[in-house]
Design a protein around this motif. Sequence first.
Motif, PDB file in Angstrom:
ATOM      1  N   GLU A  22      47.677  35.589 -27.439  1.00 31.97           N
ATOM      2  CA  GLU A  22      47.518  34.803 -26.218  1.00 31.97           C
ATOM      3  C   GLU A  22      48.503  33.637 -26.158  1.00 31.97           C
ATOM      4  O   GLU A  22      48.954  33.253 -25.089  1.00 31.97           O
ATOM      5  CB  GLU A  22      46.081  34.269 -26.139  1.00 31.97           C
ATOM      6  N   ASP A  23      48.837  33.100 -27.302  1.00 31.17           N
ATOM      7  CA  ASP A  23      49.734  31.945 -27.293  1.00 31.17           C
ATOM      8  C   ASP A  23      51.201  32.358 -27.183  1.00 31.17           C
ATOM      9  O   ASP A  23      52.093  31.533 -27.390  1.00 31.17           O
ATOM     10  CB  ASP A  23      49.510  31.098 -28.543  1.00 31.17           C
ATOM     11  N   GLY A  24      51.438  33.635 -26.879  1.00 34.39           N
ATOM     12  CA  GLY A  24      52.809  34.074 -26.666  1.00 34.39           C
ATOM     13  C   GLY A  24      53.479  34.603 -27.914  1.00 34.39           C
ATOM     14  O   GLY A  24      54.500  35.277 -27.832  1.00 34.39           O
ATOM     15  N   ASN A  25      52.907  34.303 -29.068  1.00 33.11           N
ATOM     16  CA  ASN A  25      53.497  34.847 -30.293  1.00 33.11           C
ATOM     17  C   ASN A  25      53.154  36.331 -30.418  1.00 33.11           C
ATOM     18  O   ASN A  25      52.233  36.822 -29.787  1.00 33.11           O
ATOM     19  CB  ASN A  25      52.963  34.108 -31.515  1.00 33.11           C
ATOM     20  N   ILE A  26      53.891  36.965 -31.273  1.00 33.95           N
ATOM     21  CA  ILE A  26      53.653  38.394 -31.471  1.00 33.95           C
ATOM     22  C   ILE A  26      53.201  38.614 -32.906  1.00 33.95           C
ATOM     23  O   ILE A  26      53.830  38.125 -33.843  1.00 33.95           O
ATOM     24  CB  ILE A  26      54.927  39.198 -31.185  1.00 33.95           C
TER      25      ILE A  26
END
Lengths: 439, 895
Positions: free
Chosen positions: B541-545
């Motif tokens: 959700e925080d954009g990290n993968i």
Amino acid sequence: MEEVVIASSSVDGGIGCWDLQTGAEHLRYKSCASPSHGLTSVGHRFLASSQLRDRASSASIMYWSWFKPNVEVKCFPDEHIKALVANSEGTYLVGGGLSGHIYLWEVATGRLLQKWRGHYRAVTCLVFTEDDSILVSGSEDGSVRVWALYMIFDDYHKQAASQLYEHSFSEHTLPVTDIAVGYGGGGAIIVSASEDRTCKVWSLFKGTLLRNIVFPSIIDAVALDPGEHIFYAGGRDGKIYVAALNADASSSKSDLLHIIGSLSSHSKAVTSLTYSKSANLLLAGSEDGMIRVWDPKTHNIVRMLKHSKGPVNNICIVARPLNPNPRVTLQASKKQGSSLPPPLHRYADQIDRPESMNSMISLQPPCNHLIDASYRSSLVLDDQIKELQQRGSAAAAQMEVERLKLDSIQYTQVLQKWKKMYDNLHEFCVNELLKGDDN
Amino acid sequence: MAKTKGSSKNQQKRGVDFKKIKRKLGRKLPPPKNATNTEIKSKAIVLPEQSVASEKAGLAVSKKGLTLKELLQHTSHHNAKVRKDALLGMKDLFLRYPEELKSHRYAVIEKLRERICDEDKIVREGLFQLLKSSVLPGCKEDNQEPLISLMMAYIFNAMTHLNVDVRLMAFKFFDLVIQYYPPSFSIYSEKILQNYEDILRKNQFYLQDKGKLKNTLSGLARCLSLLPANRRETHLSDKNGRAQETMHSFEPDAPTESSEFLVIAKKLNDILPVLVSCFQEFIPLIHSTPLLDAKSFDCMLSILQSIDLVVRFFVQRVDKSGHEETMWDRGTSSILLKNLLGGFPLNPVQNVSDKDDDRYFILNMAITEIFLHSSKCIFPPAELLNRFLLFIEHALLGQNVSGTHSQKAAREKQILILIPFIPKLLSQLIGDQKSGLLKAFTKRFLECNLESPMKLACLAGIEEMLLFNINDSDLLDFQKTWISKLPMLLLELDDKHPSSSQSVLHLLLRVGQCSLINSELSLEYDKTQNSIMKFYSTCLEDGNISYGPFIKLGRDIQELSVCCLYYFPHLDSLLLKSIAAACIRPELDTFILFRVIEVLHSAYSAGHIDIADYTSFFVTLLSRFKVFPENTCGPMENDAKVPRHGTFKSVTRVVSSCLSQMGDNNLVFMILERVILEQIASNLPIENACALLRMLVELDSSPTKLSEQSIITLSHALSKYLIDVAHTVPEDDEPIGSVRVQKRHYYLLPCFFLFDRSPRLLNLVVNRMGSLIAASHSPLSSDDYIDCANERISRMDAIVSSLLSMYRDPKVQQILSVAKEEIFSISQCICSLLVPFYLQLVQFLDNPRGLDLLCFQLLQSFAFFHNTSSSSQWMDRQMFHGAITVRRRLLVLSL
């Protein structure tokens, strides 16, 4: 008979036809867009090709006779046929469908003799062994299956056996692209190529994997050397790899040791390969629409044949009957109508025939006769006999007239005889009477 | 003698005739003339068998100082104690001097074999120990057959000995021989089996002692495990597949095996009823006593194992030849059915401890195994089948298992045997029985431990069952359950158990391959995409993968998982996204990267991927691919130093070729135009921008298909891109063909193509550059004057140099000459702005030399203009004036 190269493409470029010796192009047969492995010559008598799926048109298989450029017969099978192959005599035509079914037709009558589920996914290639007894099929599901024809027609054993195929090789992880079969009928080796970048060599007799050769690119076409020491694998990177079958891989760590060389011409992907045994040449069709003829010994290109702009995806080397006098045949065929067999049936016949009639008799014509030489199956003969018995047909009436004519001639002859005899008798009697009078 | 002769001659000389010789008294008489000299002369005295110490100095001796020869002699001593001691001594000797055994092994065996029939128990035991501990292991390396054949005659002799103990011991000896030299069974199989049969027939007389019976039976079990059929199985499994077989060769016929088999089959047929009756004798014991003692348990187990081996032998033969009559005696099968299987299951009379319960369980399991093996040939009645099914079901469900962990593990091992039979069993069943068994199997599959062999066995079973008839609705539900569990399993396995991961993936691939198009199974397979996505990567959700196990696994497994992708009927865009994310990881093997592209292309051609998804995959790949590892954003000299650079170049090439094979270029171009332009405009590193430009060029045709709007967007992006290129790969006076020049050319080439196709684009770009220069010509603020000036000059430098490189390309030159008016105005602008601007800035520069170079370039470019646009004399004058001014100022500065 002369040996010619025929080639077709996935985009409509017709079927090109070249003399292998001279490279001269012959007649180009129109409107053919075939899938890979969808072009075959049926017993040297005519050409047949399945057609690529087109949204508008339905599935079709087309026939061309040798000396006319236009399509002569169109067949509409039940589903789209990808791979198409005929046995060497041209008695049967076998097609592999998009759904994985395999269809087997009798050419002379067009009857669908058998249809069975061969694979889970589309059949990509079909090959007969050299003695026509075994059919090998490759599929998109990555499996290679070996079918014995006697099994396919043997209803009793079919029920007894748990599966129809002789062997099912499922080691390929991606679709099978091509299969080459060696010499030796049921004891031959086969080489299968796949999109998983490997070629695998199998033994038909033992049903085992003999070799697994990993290539640096996807292999779309394979051709076996007649000596069966090496085989050629055409890659998507435009190279033709030469792989040794008997390389010693026991000690090696990498499978690349099997690859002993490559033929490279900086072309686009190689899509089809075939080996001409008589001329000892290797023919490679490429994505760029060219057919390159290689001398496998010197690794040089001997000749280039230009097919069309679209990718060449089928090349076959076939014997073609010599055309004695094109004009005559053209006229003759106009008069006779089509000389090709009837279209293939869509569904299997449901008519029950007596058991004894099931056996097939195929009368193989001498090789340089055309199709109108006698070539009949038992069914055709049956029909003719029935017709004769019922005297219903024109042919039967004709024969009746002939017979009556013959009869009338005979009767006239007999009449003549009688007449003569009567004259003689008359003369004799007159003479006798005259003699009597004299006495 | 010679001496005496000489003396007589002397005397004859001296005396005349008959002279009397006088002899003095007390003197000894000389010896008579014919006396024999009895003196013996010798230099040393050798006395054999006297001194113990000196004599054996160089020889190998035992603890008691006896040599091998002596010990061997002692073995046939009439005193049992001496014989025993001799054997012990030999053991000791061989321990000390192993080479002694090597050199004398035939002699040793020849002597020792006589002891096999020894009447004394202790001696036999000693011999057994001796053979076991030293002789047989010592002779293991070299040719054993002659040695064994030396012994076998005596062993057979002992097997028919009158003394029962000797007989039993003989079996023990044979057992030992088998252990060290397995082929000896096939050589003597007939005789051996006959002997076993004889002794088991009369076991009530001889084998009262359970311990002895146990030994005999375990020996038999070992022999039977060497039967051809069973042996073959193991043989095949270890050279499976990869073995290098000769290509064109005839299969050697094996007449030996078949002839050997005929003899054995008859014997085995005889021995089976004996074994069954032997087992039956234990049944009353079970019913009478509450506890099953260890010895009887072992005996029973051995009997069952032996029966199982015999049954397996027959069944395999039946499988192979297809006709059963020749080998499988009807009588035998009925005995088996009635007496052994009929009594199933064995239940304790009353409640017993866990341990005993376990024993019963193991026995029952052994019977079940026999049943499963033989069911093909004996056609069990339905009632019996039911009993077995119930047992199997319970076993799978793990009911009655209330033991400690170790016991549970032991049971697991037992149940493992069952798993391979289940597919075959299921194919024969219908209705409730089938669903019951399926339920039990599924439960076991889901519950068993991840790394246990059970899981693998279950997977193999599932693979077999997937190929079953698809119309079976019962099975279908279970198949769906299994398939849906597979991706989870894959995630749970992570990268800890690569071999398990591999088999799961292999199964998944099989599912994909074997599911018919549009069947329920293929739908289920399609559904696994959602979970398999996590195997590659997940977007948090925080954009990290967060990356799944895919990245960490080995290359083979990665390739297998990539192959699975092909068989999805419709590849989801989300899955593609997660694959793309995994693909741009620097630790991913390049080979796998190319495989992914290749497989996806195949899938696309087969119609499994939407064109939009497919193209956006490529765009993502090209725009996100990181050529340089993080934080080292400097230009590198060549590809060799940055291997990723070379990789990226080939990725670009492969992607372009994939795009060109996609079919209708126009359509693809329409789809991609907007996306690519957006990406190019969004401030990418030049490698990525270059790749995207190349992609655009590949799709575009001449003249360009770009819309007016996109040309404007592109002109902004391109002018920026050109400046970046000039920054990154500054132009030096390097020879043509050097790495740097090549690199620069690589970056610029797609732009030139675009200019060629759309001269308007070129105009716009040049315009844009002119306006950039104009924008720079604003008054400088005083604070960061020098910094700002430096920055401006370097940008100026870049603009001029990129313009220059454009002029140098012959093709672009041509286009420029077409748009003369535009260029003229721009150059006018440049001249009027640039020169004074430089003059203004020059005093603040640290390095006037750099400026000098720039001026030189400028001069060159003006010269170029002079050639092409000959229209304006004014221009010329201006230019030269400007240039001369610059020169003069520089001279002043340098002075």
